[in-house]
Design an enzyme around this catalytic site. Structure first.
Site, mmCIF file in Angstrom:
data_model
loop_
_atom_site.group_PDB
_atom_site.id
_atom_site.type_symbol
_atom_site.label_atom_id
_atom_site.label_comp_id
_atom_site.label_asym_id
_atom_site.label_seq_id
_atom_site.Cartn_x
_atom_site.Cartn_y
_atom_site.Cartn_z
ATOM 1 N N ASP A 173 0.848 -1.199 0.000
ATOM 2 C CA ASP A 173 0.000 0.000 0.000
ATOM 3 C C ASP A 173 0.886 1.251 0.000
ATOM 4 O O ASP A 173 0.633 2.218 -0.724
ATOM 5 C CB ASP A 173 -0.909 -0.029 1.247
ATOM 6 C CG ASP A 173 -2.163 0.806 1.084
ATOM 7 O OD1 ASP A 173 -2.532 1.133 -0.072
ATOM 8 O OD2 ASP A 173 -2.797 1.135 2.114
ATOM 9 N N HIS A 256 -4.370 2.779 -7.333
ATOM 10 C CA HIS A 256 -5.507 2.377 -6.486
ATOM 11 C C HIS A 256 -6.756 2.077 -7.326
ATOM 12 O O HIS A 256 -7.583 1.259 -6.930
ATOM 13 C CB HIS A 256 -5.809 3.421 -5.411
ATOM 14 C CG HIS A 256 -5.105 3.139 -4.103
ATOM 15 N ND1 HIS A 256 -3.776 3.427 -3.914
ATOM 16 C CD2 HIS A 256 -5.541 2.554 -2.955
ATOM 17 C CE1 HIS A 256 -3.423 3.039 -2.689
ATOM 18 N NE2 HIS A 256 -4.474 2.501 -2.087
ATOM 19 N N HIS A 259 -6.390 -1.391 -8.369
ATOM 20 C CA HIS A 259 -6.777 -2.233 -7.214
ATOM 21 C C HIS A 259 -8.290 -2.418 -7.183
ATOM 22 O O HIS A 259 -8.799 -3.535 -7.056
ATOM 23 C CB HIS A 259 -6.320 -1.600 -5.895
ATOM 24 C CG HIS A 259 -7.047 -2.147 -4.700
ATOM 25 N ND1 HIS A 259 -8.296 -1.674 -4.319
ATOM 26 C CD2 HIS A 259 -6.752 -3.143 -3.847
ATOM 27 C CE1 HIS A 259 -8.718 -2.378 -3.278
ATOM 28 N NE2 HIS A 259 -7.805 -3.267 -2.969
ATOM 29 N N HIS A 273 -5.496 -5.882 0.439
ATOM 30 C CA HIS A 273 -5.521 -4.586 -0.256
ATOM 31 C C HIS A 273 -4.126 -4.215 -0.805
ATOM 32 O O HIS A 273 -3.967 -3.949 -1.991
ATOM 33 C CB HIS A 273 -6.035 -3.523 0.729
ATOM 34 C CG HIS A 273 -5.940 -2.123 0.239
ATOM 35 N ND1 HIS A 273 -6.895 -1.547 -0.574
ATOM 36 C CD2 HIS A 273 -4.996 -1.170 0.439
ATOM 37 C CE1 HIS A 273 -6.542 -0.300 -0.844
ATOM 38 N NE2 HIS A 273 -5.399 -0.043 -0.246
HETATM 39 ZN ZN LIG Z 1 -4.529 1.889 -0.064
#
Ligand SMILES: [Zn+2]
Length: 366
Positions: A173, A256, A259, A273
Site C-alpha cells: 500500500d 488504487h 486495485h 488490499h
Molecule cells: Zn490503499
C-alpha cells in the site's frame, strides 16, 4: 485551488505503546469514559494492558467485541453501546475494519476517536474516512469525516507479533504513495481532501518510498522473528504514518483504481488490499511510460519483500482479455482516482498495461 494538508492530531508509536493509552488520552483531554471496540484476535493480548493503563489513570472504560465487519448494522450496534454507557470517547483496537467502525461511531456521536492498529497492513489508520461493507462483506461505500483521528497509537510490540504477511501488504500500500502523489501533483489534480498538494505532503510521500527501499527487507526479517528493531519501527511508520499522510494529502492515481478494478474478480478476494495495490503500482508505471531503471527498482523491492508482480500471484493465471476488460472498465468509472493521471486513459490502454506489467514481472522473476 487551495492547498490542504490534514493529519491526526497526535501520532504515538513504539514498543509497548498500548501501556500509555490512558495517559496519552488524558494528555489530550479525551480520556472520558472511553468505549473500546476491540477485535477478537487481540482482545486477550490487550485487555490486561488496557485494564492497567486506565486504572493507573483512574479512568473507567467499557469494552465491546468487534463483530468482524464494518457494516451499517455493526456501526449502529456499537453506537447504541456507546450511548448506553455514556461514552465520552471511542477507541478502535484491531485491524482496519475495527478502526473504520470506531471512526464511524465517533463521527455519528461527535466524539473524539483513537485508532490503535494492531497490524500495519494499510495506510488507513490516520485517515478521515471509513469503508462500509454489507454484512456479507461486499463493498458499499466510502464514508468521509470532518476530522482525522484525535490520536493514532501504534504499539510496535503488538505489530511484531502479527503474521508478517500484514506488514508486507502494508508495504505494498505504501509503495504506491509516492508514485500516486507525484502524479496527482504533476497533473494539478486535487488530493483526497479536495485541495492542492503542499510541499510537505510530497516530501512525506517521497520519504515513504525511500524508507521502503532502505528498510523493507530488514523489517521483514524482524517481523518473521516477531521482534522489534529500528528497521521495523521505520517501516511501521512508513506504512501507517507516511503513507497515511501521503495518500490523503498527496493524492491517489491509477494504482488504487487498478486495485479497485481487480476486486471485481472474485479470485483476488483472498489477497490483501496492499498486495493488489503493489501490482496496481506496476501497472501505473507502465501506463506512465516510466523508464526501465525506475520500474526495475520497484520490481527489485517487490521481489525482496515478496509482493506480487504478476497476475498469477494474484490468482489470475491465464486472465482472458474479456475479464481484463472488466478490471479496466471498473478502474475507469466516474469518480475513480485513475482520472488523476495527467492524460486521458482508455480501457484498451489499461488492459494493455495489465498484460505488459504481468510480462515484465514474469521476466524479472526469470
Ligand atoms: Zn490503499
Amino acid at each position: 485551488m487551495l492547498k490542504i494538508f490534514c493529519s491526526p492530531s497526535r501520532y504515538v508509536q513504539g514498543p509497548e505503546a498500548s501501556r500509555s493509552l490512558a495517559q496519552q488520552m488524558a494528555h489530550l483531554g479525551i480520556a472520558e469514559r472511553p468505549l473500546v471496540i476491540v477485535s477478537d484476535a487481540v482482545r486477550k493480548q490487550l485487555e490486561p494492558v488496557l485494564n492497567e493503563s486506565f486504572a493507573a489513570a483512574s479512568v473507567g472504560f467499557d469494552l465491546i467485541d468487534f463483530g468482524g465487519e464494518c457494516s451499517a448494522a455493526e456501526i449502529e450496534r456499537c453506537q447504541r453501546a456507546a450511548e448506553r454507557n455514556g461514552a465520552g470517547s471511542i477507541v478502535g483496537a484491531g485491524g482496519g475494519k475495527a478502526l473504520d467502525t470506531a471512526r464511524a461511531v465517533a463521527s455519528a456521536l461527535n466524539l473524539p476517536v483513537v485508532c490503535m492498529p494492531t497490524i500495519a497492513a494499510s495506510d488507513a489508520p490516520c485517515s478521515a474516512l471509513s469503508v462500509v461493507y454489507s454484512p456479507q462483506g461486499i463493498f458499499e461505500r466510502c464514508q468521509f469525516y470532518k476530522r482525522n483521528p484525535d490520536l493514532v497509537l501504534v504499539d510496535t510490540s503488538v505489530i511484531a507479533r502479527a503474521p508478517e504477511r500484514y506488514l508486507v501488504a502494508g508495504m505494498g500500500d505504501a509503495l504506491a504513495t509516492w508514485f500516486e502523489a507525484e502524479t496527482t501533483q504533476r497533473a494539478c489534480k486535487p488530493n483526497q481532501v479536495g485541495g492542492a498538494d503542499t510541499r510537505v505532503a510530497i516530501a512525506i510521500a517521497r520519504l515513504c518510498y525511500d524508507t521502503l527501499l532502505a528498510d523493507g527487507a530488514m523489517a521483514l526479517e524482524a517481523a518473521r522473528q516477531h521482534v522489534v528493531t529500528p528497521a521495523l519501527e521505520r517501516i511501521v511508520e512508513a506504512n501507517v504514518l507516511l503513507s497515511g499522510l501521503g495518500f490523503e494529502s498527496g493524492g491517489l492515481a491509477v494504482a488504487h483504481a487498478v486495485h479497485n478494478g481487480l476486486t471485481a474478480l472474485p479470485e483476488t478476494h483472498a489477497f490483501l488490499h496492499g498486495e493488489k495495490v503493489a501490482f496496481g503500482t506496476l501497472v501505473q508505471l507502465v501506463l506512465e511510460g516510466r523508464d526501465s531503471q525506475e520500474i526495475n527498482e520497484v520490481l527489485g523491492f517487490c521481489a525482496a519483500v515478496g509482493l506480487p508482480v504478476t497476475l498469477a500471484q494474484l490468482g489470475l493465471d491465464h486472465l482472458s482479455a474479456e475479464r481484463a476488460r472488466i478490471v479496466a472498465e471498473r478502474s475507469l468509472v466516474d469518480g475513480e482516482t485513475s482520472h488523476n493521471e495527467p492524460f486521458a486513459l482508455t480501457t484498451t490502454a489499461v488492459m494493455d498495461a495489465l498484460f505488459a506489467a504481468d510480462a515484465i514481472g514474469r521476466a524479472h522473476q526469470g
